[in-house]
Scaffold this active site. Structure first.
Site, PDB file in Angstrom:
ATOM      1  N   TYR A 159     -65.374   3.266  55.285  1.00 20.02           N
ATOM      2  CA  TYR A 159     -64.537   2.122  54.899  1.00 20.02           C
ATOM      3  C   TYR A 159     -63.071   2.318  55.304  1.00 20.02           C
ATOM      4  O   TYR A 159     -62.532   1.504  56.074  1.00 20.02           O
ATOM      5  CB  TYR A 159     -64.694   1.804  53.400  1.00 20.02           C
ATOM      6  CG  TYR A 159     -63.701   0.761  52.930  1.00 20.02           C
ATOM      7  CD1 TYR A 159     -63.869  -0.587  53.255  1.00 20.02           C
ATOM      8  CD2 TYR A 159     -62.568   1.118  52.190  1.00 20.02           C
ATOM      9  CE1 TYR A 159     -62.936  -1.546  52.852  1.00 20.02           C
ATOM     10  CE2 TYR A 159     -61.643   0.172  51.787  1.00 20.02           C
ATOM     11  CZ  TYR A 159     -61.826  -1.158  52.121  1.00 20.02           C
ATOM     12  OH  TYR A 159     -60.900  -2.108  51.726  1.00 20.02           O
ATOM     13  N   LYS A 163     -60.950   0.269  58.211  1.00 22.48           N
ATOM     14  CA  LYS A 163     -59.732  -0.500  57.924  1.00 22.48           C
ATOM     15  C   LYS A 163     -58.575  -0.011  58.806  1.00 22.48           C
ATOM     16  O   LYS A 163     -57.764  -0.799  59.287  1.00 22.48           O
ATOM     17  CB  LYS A 163     -59.345  -0.393  56.445  1.00 22.48           C
ATOM     18  CG  LYS A 163     -60.295  -1.037  55.466  1.00 22.48           C
ATOM     19  CD  LYS A 163     -60.497  -2.526  55.662  1.00 22.48           C
ATOM     20  CE  LYS A 163     -59.372  -3.398  55.197  1.00 22.48           C
ATOM     21  NZ  LYS A 163     -59.697  -4.841  55.308  1.00 22.48           N
TER      22      LYS A 163
HETATM   23  N1  NAI Z   1     -60.443  -5.071  46.333  1.00 21.75           N
HETATM   24  C1  NAI Z   1     -59.442  -4.243  46.571  1.00 21.75           C
HETATM   25  O1  NAI Z   1     -58.984  -3.507  45.678  1.00 21.75           O
HETATM   26  C2  NAI Z   1     -58.833  -4.202  47.933  1.00 21.75           C
HETATM   27  C3  NAI Z   1     -59.280  -4.988  48.989  1.00 21.75           C
HETATM   28  N2  NAI Z   1     -58.666  -4.922  50.206  1.00 21.75           N
HETATM   29  C4  NAI Z   1     -59.084  -5.754  51.336  1.00 21.75           C
HETATM   30  O2  NAI Z   1     -58.982  -7.108  50.935  1.00 21.75           O
HETATM   31  C5  NAI Z   1     -59.968  -7.888  51.592  1.00 21.75           C
HETATM   32  C6  NAI Z   1     -60.727  -8.693  50.575  1.00 21.75           C
HETATM   33  O3  NAI Z   1     -61.353  -7.801  49.679  1.00 21.75           O
HETATM   34  P1  NAI Z   1     -62.044  -8.292  48.347  1.00 21.75           P
HETATM   35  O4  NAI Z   1     -61.665  -9.681  48.072  1.00 21.75           O
HETATM   36  O5  NAI Z   1     -61.823  -7.259  47.327  1.00 21.75           O
HETATM   37  O6  NAI Z   1     -63.567  -8.212  48.774  1.00 21.75           O
HETATM   38  P2  NAI Z   1     -64.738  -9.265  48.584  1.00 21.75           P
HETATM   39  O7  NAI Z   1     -65.989  -8.568  48.940  1.00 21.75           O
HETATM   40  O8  NAI Z   1     -64.661  -9.908  47.245  1.00 21.75           O
HETATM   41  O9  NAI Z   1     -64.396 -10.359  49.669  1.00 21.75           O
HETATM   42  C7  NAI Z   1     -64.696 -10.217  51.006  1.00 21.75           C
HETATM   43  C8  NAI Z   1     -65.225 -11.537  51.502  1.00 21.75           C
HETATM   44  O10 NAI Z   1     -65.536 -11.384  52.895  1.00 21.75           O
HETATM   45  C9  NAI Z   1     -66.769 -12.007  53.130  1.00 21.75           C
HETATM   46  N3  NAI Z   1     -67.453 -11.389  54.252  1.00 21.75           N
HETATM   47  C10 NAI Z   1     -68.022 -10.165  54.289  1.00 21.75           C
HETATM   48  N4  NAI Z   1     -68.614  -9.975  55.475  1.00 21.75           N
HETATM   49  C11 NAI Z   1     -68.396 -11.096  56.212  1.00 21.75           C
HETATM   50  C12 NAI Z   1     -68.768 -11.503  57.499  1.00 21.75           C
HETATM   51  N5  NAI Z   1     -69.503 -10.715  58.280  1.00 21.75           N
HETATM   52  N6  NAI Z   1     -68.370 -12.696  57.920  1.00 21.75           N
HETATM   53  C13 NAI Z   1     -67.656 -13.520  57.116  1.00 21.75           C
HETATM   54  N7  NAI Z   1     -67.290 -13.202  55.888  1.00 21.75           N
HETATM   55  C14 NAI Z   1     -67.653 -12.000  55.428  1.00 21.75           C
HETATM   56  C15 NAI Z   1     -67.572 -11.820  51.858  1.00 21.75           C
HETATM   57  O11 NAI Z   1     -68.620 -12.760  51.762  1.00 21.75           O
HETATM   58  C16 NAI Z   1     -66.515 -11.982  50.804  1.00 21.75           C
HETATM   59  O12 NAI Z   1     -66.426 -13.297  50.365  1.00 21.75           O
HETATM   60  C17 NAI Z   1     -60.843  -6.907  52.374  1.00 21.75           C
HETATM   61  O13 NAI Z   1     -60.478  -6.950  53.722  1.00 21.75           O
HETATM   62  C18 NAI Z   1     -60.516  -5.561  51.764  1.00 21.75           C
HETATM   63  O14 NAI Z   1     -60.654  -4.525  52.701  1.00 21.75           O
HETATM   64  C19 NAI Z   1     -57.594  -4.104  50.408  1.00 21.75           C
HETATM   65  C20 NAI Z   1     -57.129  -3.319  49.414  1.00 21.75           C
HETATM   66  C21 NAI Z   1     -57.699  -3.296  48.087  1.00 21.75           C
HETATM   67  C1  LIG Z   2     -66.375   7.332  37.488  1.00 25.10           C
HETATM   68  C2  LIG Z   2     -65.305   7.726  38.451  1.00 25.10           C
HETATM   69  C3  LIG Z   2     -64.740   9.056  38.163  1.00 25.10           C
HETATM   70  C4  LIG Z   2     -64.232   6.676  38.515  1.00 25.10           C
HETATM   71  C5  LIG Z   2     -64.607   5.664  39.548  1.00 25.10           C
HETATM   72  C6  LIG Z   2     -63.450   4.775  39.894  1.00 25.10           C
HETATM   73  C7  LIG Z   2     -63.598   4.300  41.324  1.00 25.10           C
HETATM   74  C8  LIG Z   2     -64.842   3.470  41.434  1.00 25.10           C
HETATM   75  C9  LIG Z   2     -62.341   3.571  41.778  1.00 25.10           C
HETATM   76  C10 LIG Z   2     -61.102   4.467  41.631  1.00 25.10           C
HETATM   77  C11 LIG Z   2     -60.118   4.032  42.712  1.00 25.10           C
HETATM   78  C12 LIG Z   2     -60.769   2.822  43.357  1.00 25.10           C
HETATM   79  C13 LIG Z   2     -60.356   2.437  44.782  1.00 25.10           C
HETATM   80  C14 LIG Z   2     -58.860   2.231  44.904  1.00 25.10           C
HETATM   81  O1  LIG Z   2     -58.414   1.269  43.982  1.00 25.10           O
HETATM   82  C15 LIG Z   2     -58.476   1.818  46.311  1.00 25.10           C
HETATM   83  C16 LIG Z   2     -59.353   0.836  46.990  1.00 25.10           C
HETATM   84  C17 LIG Z   2     -58.849   0.101  48.018  1.00 25.10           C
HETATM   85  C18 LIG Z   2     -59.656  -0.743  48.801  1.00 25.10           C
HETATM   86  O2  LIG Z   2     -59.237  -1.212  49.854  1.00 25.10           O
HETATM   87  C19 LIG Z   2     -61.042  -1.025  48.407  1.00 25.10           C
HETATM   88  C20 LIG Z   2     -61.374  -0.572  47.025  1.00 25.10           C
HETATM   89  C21 LIG Z   2     -60.797   0.809  46.691  1.00 25.10           C
HETATM   90  C22 LIG Z   2     -61.436   1.824  47.639  1.00 25.10           C
HETATM   91  C23 LIG Z   2     -61.107   1.153  45.211  1.00 25.10           C
HETATM   92  C24 LIG Z   2     -62.635   1.333  45.005  1.00 25.10           C
HETATM   93  C25 LIG Z   2     -63.000   1.843  43.613  1.00 25.10           C
HETATM   94  C26 LIG Z   2     -62.265   3.128  43.250  1.00 25.10           C
HETATM   95  C27 LIG Z   2     -62.718   4.250  44.159  1.00 25.10           C
END
Ligand code: NAI
Ligand SMILES: CC(C)CCC[C@@H](C)[C@H]1CC[C@H]2[C@@H]3[C@H](O)CC4=CC(=O)CC[C@]4(C)[C@H]3CC[C@]12C
Length: 369
Positions: A159, A163
């Site tokens: 992952y 990214k």
């Molecule tokens: N959730 C987090 O804490 C973080 C997320 N991100 C980034 O933010 C973005 C959004 O993440 P989230 O909303 O958390 O994830 P999410 O899984 O809720 O949203 C991702 C969306 O992309 C769509 N998707 C996946 N594969 C696809 C494909 N082949 N074609 C079209 N659509 C597709 C999914 O259906 C989903 O709706 C991602 O790029 C992720 O890497 C970055 C940092 C932290």
């Molecule tokens: C039971 C364990 C000891 C605790 C598990 C917690 C983990 C599942 C999560 C702790 C930190 C999270 C990640 C972090 O917030 C940074 C992230 C950034 C992204 O772009 C995607 C999600 C994630 C990797 C997030 C995923 C869950 C944790 C690893």
């Protein structure tokens, strides 16, 4: 002021617009981008809530599509002025294969870039991640770091590796000539761990706590700090970047920005308790219940079980060597680059972000009863 009085004319495309972050970006654009004429929401799985958005003044076009399919992406991009590319496969639990993660996150992003070039779309905002920096597998802390802080980024996991590759592609594409001869302007936003309404892992922790009689057991020392950012503020940053990118292309083109707000620095578990606590859960222990070596062993066992069971079923628990390493490493951001470059201020205070998230968890509680 004069700007909002003008007839709206811009077409935006949000990839992954039905995801956790994507939905907030879509709603934020509709609320706060007065120049919007059409909003295209592109996702592999379209959500039913899109229907209710179609009755407003902005044309909302739902496009079911796959970013790995270049022709589908090109069709969606055609005629768009701005692309916000949030679609991605967020998997640190081993649910998808490394090949699939690469295909969606890297090839998918390449397809988006090529579509912009081919279709003459000039503005591309990419949702990257803090994970392109770290934490690294050596467990080096990143303490109150900013975009220029040196850090040994080592990407062994598919992952963060994907990214980082995708982010590089986006930044390198800045300045490429698009159809019509003008330069492409790109930038990347790097959220830390996002929280807020719709956060799946928060949901999982909440349900796990209920199953354990309203308790969660501390696994990670309280001294390990995590940077977290409210989803509404991450969405707001996307909207602002997209708005300012053309005017400030020389400054912002090819840049990366961490997403930040006023959320406090805390351990992952203590931070989650800010929301789960008021919903009746308790975090047991001031120190981790199990010694760290035992967690390492359990994480390794989970990885082994995942591998052994793969032909039969998908075993993907929260705890694995990677998630343990991330959870156990300090990673906090302290920067004002977004404020300096495009005037970003968080739209939601910490108190508001907290209240909104608590209300959402309480809503889950009510609907479960
Ligand atoms: N959730 C987090 O804490 C973080 C997320 N991100 C980034 O933010 C973005 C959004 O993440 P989230 O909303 O958390 O994830 P999410 O899984 O809720 O949203 C991702 C969306 O992309 C769509 N998707 C996946 N594969 C696809 C494909 N082949 N074609 C079209 N659509 C597709 C999914 O259906 C989903 O709706 C991602 O790029 C992720 O890497 C970055 C940092 C932290
Ligand atoms: C039971 C364990 C000891 C605790 C598990 C917690 C983990 C599942 C999560 C702790 C930190 C999270 C990640 C972090 O917030 C940074 C992230 C950034 C992204 O772009 C995607 C999600 C994630 C990797 C997030 C995923 C869950 C944790 C690893």
């Amino acid at each position: 002021m004069a700007e909002s009085a003008e007839a709206p004319k811009l077409v935006y495309l949000v990839t992954g617009g039905c995801g956790f972050l994507g939905e907030h970006v879509v709603r934020m654009l509709l609320e706060r981008e007065p120049r919007l004429r059409e909003l295209r929401v592109f996702d592999l799985h379209l959500s039913p809530w899109l229907e209710e958005l179609k009755t407003g003044p902005v044309q909302v076009t739902a496009i079911q599509g796959d970013v790995t399919q270049a022709h589908e992406v090109a069709a969606a991009v055609s005629g768009a002025h701005v692309v916000i590319h949030t679609a991605g496969l967020v998997d640190v639990f081993g649910r998808a294969s490394p090949e699939t993660i690469h295909k969606v996150n890297v090839q998918g992003t390449q397809n988006v870039i090529e579509a912009c070039v081919q279709m003459g779309t000039r503005l591309l905002v990419y949702t990257s991640s803090m994970e392109v920096v770290g934490p690294n597998i050596k467990g080096h802390p990143f303490y109150r770091g900013n975009e220029d802080t040196p850090y040994e980024a080592v990407h062994k996991h598919p992952y963060p590796h994907s990214k980082a590759q995708a982010e590089r592609l986006v930044l390198e594409a800045n300045g490429r000539k698009v159809h019509g001869g003008l330069p492409l302007v790109t930038c990347a936003l790097r959220p830390t761990g996002i929280y807020g309404e719709g956060h799946q892992i928060m949901r999982d922790f909440y349900h796990q706590g209920l199953r354990l009689g309203g308790r969660l057991f501390r696994a990670i020392p309280a001294s390990v700090e995590h940077g977290r950012v409210y989803v509404g503020n991450v969405a707001w940053m996307h909207v602002l970047v997209a708005r300012e990118l053309e005017q400030r292309a020389a400054l912002m083109g090819g840049q990366v920005y961490f997403c930040y707000d006023k959320s406090p620095y805390k351990s992952y578990e203590d931070f989650n308790m800010e929301f789960l606590g008021p919903c009746g859960l308790r975090l047991v222990g001031t120190r981790p219940l199990l010694p760290y070596w035992l967690l390492v062993l359990l994480a390794a066992l989970n990885a082994l079980l995942q591998w052994l069971l793969r032909p039969l079923l998908l075993y993907a628990p929260l705890l694995n060597p990677y998630t343990l390493a991330v959870a156990n490493t300090t990673f906090t951001v302290s920067t004002n680059k977004a404020q300096r470059h495009f005037g970003y201020e968080p739209l939601f205070s910490w108190e508001e972000s907290r209240t909104r998230t608590i209300l959402w968890v309480q809503g889950m509680e009510a609907s479960a009863q």
